[in-house]
Design a protein around this motif. Structure first.
Motif, PDB file in Angstrom:
ATOM      1  N   CYS A 204       0.857  -1.180   0.000  1.00 35.47           N
ATOM      2  CA  CYS A 204       0.000   0.000   0.000  1.00 35.47           C
ATOM      3  C   CYS A 204       0.891   1.227   0.000  1.00 35.47           C
TER       4      CYS A 204
ATOM      5  N   ASP B  98      -4.190   2.385 -12.738  1.00 33.95           N
ATOM      6  CA  ASP B  98      -4.937   2.673 -11.519  1.00 33.95           C
ATOM      7  C   ASP B  98      -6.397   2.276 -11.767  1.00 33.95           C
TER       8      ASP B  98
ATOM      9  N   CYS C 202      -9.162   2.729 -10.072  1.00 33.30           N
ATOM     10  CA  CYS C 202     -10.138   3.810  -9.883  1.00 33.30           C
ATOM     11  C   CYS C 202     -10.091   4.750 -11.079  1.00 33.30           C
TER      12      CYS C 202
ATOM     13  N   HIS D 280      -2.400   0.091  -9.358  1.00 29.30           N
ATOM     14  CA  HIS D 280      -2.940   0.763  -8.176  1.00 29.30           C
ATOM     15  C   HIS D 280      -4.331   0.196  -7.971  1.00 29.30           C
TER      16      HIS D 280
ATOM     17  N   ASN E 203      -7.634   0.274  -6.323  1.00 27.56           N
ATOM     18  CA  ASN E 203      -8.533   1.165  -5.584  1.00 27.56           C
ATOM     19  C   ASN E 203      -9.948   0.957  -6.057  1.00 27.56           C
TER      20      ASN E 203
ATOM     21  N   SER F 141     -13.703   2.967  -6.519  1.00 30.74           N
ATOM     22  CA  SER F 141     -14.046   4.330  -6.902  1.00 30.74           C
ATOM     23  C   SER F 141     -15.354   4.769  -6.260  1.00 30.74           C
TER      24      SER F 141
ATOM     25  N   HIS G 230     -10.878   8.068  -4.758  1.00 35.05           N
ATOM     26  CA  HIS G 230     -10.652   6.661  -4.388  1.00 35.05           C
ATOM     27  C   HIS G 230     -11.578   6.250  -3.246  1.00 35.05           C
TER      28      HIS G 230
ATOM     29  N   LYS H 222     -12.469   2.797  -0.411  1.00 32.51           N
ATOM     30  CA  LYS H 222     -11.982   1.526   0.146  1.00 32.51           C
ATOM     31  C   LYS H 222     -12.492   0.368  -0.700  1.00 32.51           C
TER      32      LYS H 222
ATOM     33  N   LEU I 218      -2.354  -0.591  -2.822  1.00 34.80           N
ATOM     34  CA  LEU I 218      -3.587   0.045  -2.369  1.00 34.80           C
ATOM     35  C   LEU I 218      -3.333   1.531  -2.140  1.00 34.80           C
ATOM     36  N   GLU I 219      -4.240   2.353  -2.637  1.00 34.29           N
ATOM     37  CA  GLU I 219      -4.207   3.805  -2.371  1.00 34.29           C
ATOM     38  C   GLU I 219      -5.591   4.212  -1.897  1.00 34.29           C
ATOM     39  N   THR I 220      -6.154   3.376  -1.056  1.00 34.75           N
ATOM     40  CA  THR I 220      -7.507   3.585  -0.566  1.00 34.75           C
ATOM     41  C   THR I 220      -7.452   4.471   0.675  1.00 34.75           C
TER      42      THR I 220
END
Ligand code: FE
Ligand code: FE
Ligand code: ZN
Length: 282
Positions: free
Chosen positions: A6, A176, A178, A211, A213, A215, A226, A228, A255-257
């Protein structure tokens, strides 16, 4: 083996990030090369790097994914902003040579009112100035949501940039989930078609990282918010398909949540479960 990690805060240095990653079950991670809003980077702490390399050798693996600051805009209309982008990327690439075979992800940029053609030209020009034949780092263009005048929403725009770069073997793409969803690529009901298009336009060998994520917004919304995992418009099946897909499963996932460390630990456990099966029909 699944590579999952992450985004971690780089404020306390590399050894601290390595320990945090290990504690939440990650075997890779992403970090900002400096304050995400830009500004000067701290000098590299060689002791911290050495301690981290020794620790991380046993815990995780390389490459790691470095993320350029959001303020880096290689295709800005203003010369001063482009110069900042150039100096920042040059300095980041120099520093990353201290880590084995890094990935360096950046947002291609916003062309503002100059038009996508000019944007593509300026981004390629910066890369042509900065890449050098023996660099160990691979520079990744991130697929963007298409907010405002963002360059890089479509796979074709990314290709147009890559094609203009002489040392294009130093370039790759970070997808990515998202952003592509917000950009209009239906990875929920049509993942196979999206990957086919990616392969046709860019070549799947360009794809170096994901990535992962969810949306907050529907397909094609061009928003870039982004969410979870499993709490937005994508669902468990989408995630399982992405994680298990033969063309993707060897790639590192990040993860970029919107999470704290405990939240990331939970999502990493979920990702491991979904990646392990049961296999889903495509
Ligand atoms: Fe990004
Ligand atoms: Fe991203
Ligand atoms: Zn984003």
């Amino acid at each position: 083996m699944l590579k999952i990690g992450c985004h971690l805060s780089c404020a306390k240095g590399f050894l601290a990030m390595g320990k945090e990653a290990a504690a939440i079950g990650a075997n890779t991670f992403q970090f900002f090369t400096r304050n995400p809003r830009g500004g000067k980077a701290k000098e590299l702490d060689q002791e911290d790097i050495a301690a981290f390399l020794a620790f991380w050798e046993k815990e995780g693996g390389f490459p790691l994914l470095a993320h350029a600051p959001y303020t880096l805009n290689a295709c800005a209309a203003e010369e001063g902003i482009r110069e900042f982008a150039r100096n920042t990327m040059a300095d980041d690439l120099r520093r990353l040579e201290y880590l084995p075979g890094s990935l360096y992800n950046f947002h291609p940029g916003s062309h503002v009112k100059q038009g996508p053609e000019k944007g593509i030209e300026l981004i390629a020009a910066q890369l042509n100035d900065l890449l050098w034949p023996r660099q160990a780092t691979t520079v990744l263009l991130e697929t963007m949501a298409g907010k405002g005048s963002e360059t890089g929403r479509s796979f074709q725009e990314l290709r147009d940039i890559i094609e203009r770069v002489n040392l294009s073997e130093k370039l790759g793409v970070c997808l990515d989930t998202c952003h592509v969803w917000d950009g209009g690529y239906d990875i929920k009901d049509n993942l196979e078609a999206v990957l086919e298009e990616f392969d046709r336009v860019l070549g799947l060998s360009r794809l170096k990282a994901i990535h992962l994520n969810d949306s907050m917004n529907p397909l094609g919304s061009r928003k870039d918010r982004h969410q979870k995992l499993c709490q937005g418009f994508l669902n468990r099946e989408t995630l399982a398909h992405l994680l298990q897909h033969p063309a993707l499963r060897e790639l590192p996932f990040y993860l970029e949540t919107p999470n704290d460390l405990a939240g990331y630990a939970e999502e990493i456990a979920l990702v491991k479960k979904l990646a392990a099966g049961p296999a889903l029909p495509l």
